[in-house]
Scaffold this motif. Structure first.
Motif, short mmCIF file in Angstrom:
data_model
loop_
_atom_site.label_atom_id
_atom_site.label_comp_id
_atom_site.label_asym_id
_atom_site.label_seq_id
_atom_site.Cartn_x
_atom_site.Cartn_y
_atom_site.Cartn_z
N MET A 1 0.76 -1.14 -0.11
CA MET A 1 -0.01 0.01 0.05
C MET A 1 0.79 1.24 0.13
N GLY A 2 0.63 2.38 -0.89
CA GLY A 2 1.31 3.38 -0.66
C GLY A 2 0.64 4.56 -1.71
N GLY A 3 1.53 5.76 -1.51
CA GLY A 3 0.94 6.69 -2.64
C GLY A 3 1.55 6.76 -3.79
N SER A 4 2.49 5.81 -4.25
CA SER A 4 3.46 5.93 -5.26
C SER A 4 3.31 4.81 -6.37
N GLY A 5 2.89 4.70 -7.38
CA GLY A 5 2.79 3.42 -8.20
C GLY A 5 4.16 3.14 -8.58
N GLY A 6 5.25 3.97 -8.64
CA GLY A 6 6.63 3.74 -9.02
C GLY A 6 7.20 2.66 -7.98
N ALA A 7 7.09 3.26 -6.80
CA ALA A 7 7.53 2.59 -5.55
C ALA A 7 7.17 1.26 -5.68
N ALA A 8 5.75 0.93 -5.68
CA ALA A 8 4.94 -0.19 -5.63
C ALA A 8 5.63 -1.16 -6.97
N ALA A 9 5.80 -0.42 -8.16
CA ALA A 9 6.36 -1.35 -9.11
C ALA A 9 8.02 -1.85 -8.96
N LEU A 10 8.74 -0.91 -8.21
CA LEU A 10 10.19 -1.30 -7.88
C LEU A 10 10.08 -2.57 -7.09
N PHE A 11 9.12 -2.25 -6.10
CA PHE A 11 9.06 -3.51 -4.93
C PHE A 11 8.53 -4.81 -5.77
N SER A 12 7.58 -4.48 -6.54
CA SER A 12 7.26 -5.63 -7.17
C SER A 12 8.10 -6.57 -8.05
N ASP A 13 8.73 -5.80 -8.82
CA ASP A 13 9.86 -6.60 -9.55
C ASP A 13 10.86 -7.35 -8.56
N GLN A 14 11.14 -6.46 -7.58
CA GLN A 14 12.18 -7.60 -6.76
C GLN A 14 11.50 -8.53 -6.18
N VAL B 1 11.68 0.89 9.11
CA VAL B 1 11.82 1.98 8.06
C VAL B 1 13.06 1.60 7.29
N LEU B 2 12.89 1.49 6.00
CA LEU B 2 13.96 1.16 5.06
C LEU B 2 14.26 2.10 3.87
N ALA B 3 15.32 2.05 3.44
CA ALA B 3 15.38 3.17 2.56
C ALA B 3 15.12 2.85 0.87
N SER B 4 14.43 1.91 0.48
CA SER B 4 14.29 1.77 -0.72
C SER B 4 12.94 0.70 -1.04
N PRO B 5 12.46 0.67 -1.97
CA PRO B 5 11.28 -0.26 -2.08
C PRO B 5 12.01 -1.85 -2.16
N LYS B 6 13.19 -1.76 -3.14
CA LYS B 6 13.85 -3.01 -3.27
C LYS B 6 14.28 -3.55 -1.88
N ARG B 7 14.96 -2.77 -1.12
CA ARG B 7 15.46 -3.22 0.19
C ARG B 7 14.40 -3.81 1.14
N VAL B 8 13.16 -3.05 1.08
CA VAL B 8 11.95 -3.58 1.62
C VAL B 8 11.59 -5.21 1.12
N ALA B 9 11.69 -5.23 -0.19
CA ALA B 9 11.21 -6.71 -0.84
C ALA B 9 12.46 -7.68 -0.28
N VAL B 10 13.62 -7.27 -0.25
CA VAL B 10 14.56 -8.34 0.40
C VAL B 10 14.39 -8.62 1.56
N ALA B 11 14.28 -7.51 2.54
CA ALA B 11 13.97 -8.08 3.93
C ALA B 11 12.68 -8.80 4.04
N MET B 12 11.78 -8.44 3.37
CA MET B 12 10.38 -9.23 3.76
C MET B 12 10.79 -10.68 3.26
N ALA B 13 11.55 -10.77 2.12
CA ALA B 13 11.70 -12.41 1.55
C ALA B 13 12.56 -12.93 2.73
N LYS B 14 13.74 -12.34 3.31
CA LYS B 14 14.30 -13.06 4.54
C LYS B 14 13.60 -13.32 5.70
N LEU B 15 12.55 -12.56 5.99
CA LEU B 15 11.51 -12.90 7.24
C LEU B 15 11.06 -14.16 6.81
#
Length: 465
Positions: free
Chosen positions: A118-131, A250-264
């Motif tokens: 969820m968020g207010g930026s489609g671009g951030a969501a796309a970066l997260f989704s790719d990762q 709180v992490l510094a980029s959408p990709k880093r959020v995806a990586v951390a969630m994958a590790k969880l």
């Protein structure tokens, strides 16, 4: 530099320390791989995540490690196998190490791979989704109940599919909007295991509002919530403070959020596997007749030992090397014909193999031809006979072997067979002993698993057993 105390001993000490919740280790290598695995398994049993940043994994890295600590780092692929077997979370740089550790601190773990964004930026969501897609995280559709709540709670222009884009400038208070209800609904959706919130387009006031909302949501849901924001402490101290107070990373980029969630997810699944593990059982002890001292066995001798262990082998006939050899009458064609010799490991390149021999006449003609080729290529080789083997046509050729690794001891290797072993370098490893679950996972680890599945269903390539 481990002049006295070793890394595994330190890990063991932290496992027993009641003040330690997470163990983060930088390793170049260890001298006793099994001690490392024992320490890691104890950390897993204590539910204290062991996060490892491993260096010295390439040829240049190994040279650097050797000059740094004189540490023999060993084969990186075997380290990776050991990490997987004993629940180590491997990270690949300092940012990832910090992110994963931060996300583990609040003790929230997902029940599966399903993520909502969820968020207010489609671009951030796309970066997260790719990762996320590369890491095996899934972004499933919401339930009808969740969609109904989102439709009544978020701005009219919001995109309500997962990922949710509630547009820039939000969250904030406005008539007819209820972001608290929206966050709560997503977290309560039974098909969602964790939530990523992208504050990419949020200003100071939106981050403060979001921090308050997510803090309340975290009190009624135990699912992991990971936040992306580029805001610094100087710009948005209030919002970041609220998120910290709720123990939300709180992490510094959408990709880093995806990586951390994958590790969880990886850690949660490792704990689940441990609880339902198919532990290795004591094998029947086989005491084959082996030659004294170090020796290489020929194919026929090796197959007798393998068969005695209960592993199916091809049907073989060993034929003596005589002028008029006695050829068994029960041979079923087609067959493969191979020289038997302890001194010849690779037969094809010297003409010591014939495949798809279809009848008795062709079989008898193959014997002297193979012997001539062997005598020309390997004149000093000791020959024990000729092996006639049934052709196996309904399987895939794989290579399975055992190496005695200097760090971890006996290790099983599995790869796609034939010339593809060297071409693809698609080999998985496990440190023995391991059970059936690990053996199956070993097959799934290989990149060629999908290729194997389609090959098995679409074609039948003959090979010698």
């Amino acid at each position: 530099n481990e002049s006295d105390i070793s890394a595994p001993e330190l890990i063991e000490s932290y496992v027993g320390d009641p003040e330690t919740r997470i163990i983060l280790a930088y390793l170049e290598g260890v001298s006793d791989g099994r001690a490392l695995m024992r320490a890691a398994r104890r950390a897993l049993a204590a539910r204290k995540p062991l996060v490892v940043l491993k260096a010295g994994n390439t040829e240049q890295g190994r040279r650097a490690a050797a000059s740094h600590t004189a540490n023999l780092t060993g084969d990186y692929n075997i380290y990776r196998a050991a990490f997987r077997q004993c629940g180590v979370l491997e990270v690949h740089d300092l940012d990832e190490a910090a992110d994963v550790t931060l996300c583990l601190l609040n003790g929230r773990l997902p029940a599966g791979r399903n993520v909502a964004v969820m968020g207010g930026s489609g671009g951030a969501a796309a970066l997260f989704s790719d990762q996320a897609d590369e890491l095996g995280l899934r972004m499933p559709p919401f339930s009808e109940r969740t969609l109904d709540v989102l439709k009544r709670s978020l701005p009219p222009l919001s995109s309500l599919k997962n990922p949710v884009d509630y547009t820039a400038g939000y969250p904030r208070s406005a008539p007819g909007l209820d972001f608290q209800r929206a966050f709560d609904a997503v977290l309560h959706d039974p098909g969602i295991d964790q939530l990523a919130v992208m504050f990419a387009a949020a200003g100071r006031s939106q981050l403060e509002a979001g921090g308050e909302l997510l803090g309340k949501a975290a009190t009624i849901s135990g699912k992991p919530i990971v936040v992306f924001s580029g805001m610094s402490e100087e710009i948005a101290p209030e919002g970041l403070g609220l998120l910290r107070k709720a123990a939300l990373p709180v992490l510094a980029s959408p990709k880093r959020v995806a990586v951390a969630m994958a590790k969880l997810t990886e850690y949660a699944m490792t704990l689940e596997r441990r609880e339902h593990a198919n532990e290795p059982k004591g094998a029947r002890v086989i005491r084959p007749q082996l030659p004294g001292g170090a020796a290489t066995l020929d194919e026929h001798e090796s197959k007798l030992i393998i068969a005695a262990a209960g592993v199916p082998v091809s049907r073989d006939w060993l034929i003596a090397l005589e002028a008029n050899p006695a050829v068994p009458t029960d041979i079923v064609f087609p067959v493969a014909v191979k020289i038997v010799s302890r001194d010849i490991a690779h037969k094809t390149d010297i003409g010591a193999v014939r495949l798809n021999v279809t009848d008795r006449a062709e079989l008898e003609a193959a014997f002297p031809e193979i012997v001539r080729n062997v005598r020309r290529a390997k004149p000093s080789a000791r020959l024990s006979g000729m092996l006639v083997s049934e052709m196996v046509t309904d399987g895939l050729e794989t290579i399975i072997g055992v190496v005695n690794d200097a760090v971890f001891g006996p290790v099983v290797a599995l790869g796609l067979g034939g010339v593809l072993v060297e071409a693809l370098k698609d080999v998985s490893y496990r440190i023995v002993p391991f059970g059936l679950d690990e053996a199956r996972a070993m097959i799934g680890d290989r990149k060629s698993t999908r290729l194997n599945s389609s090959h098995m269903s679409e074609s039948r390539m003959p090979s010698s057993a």
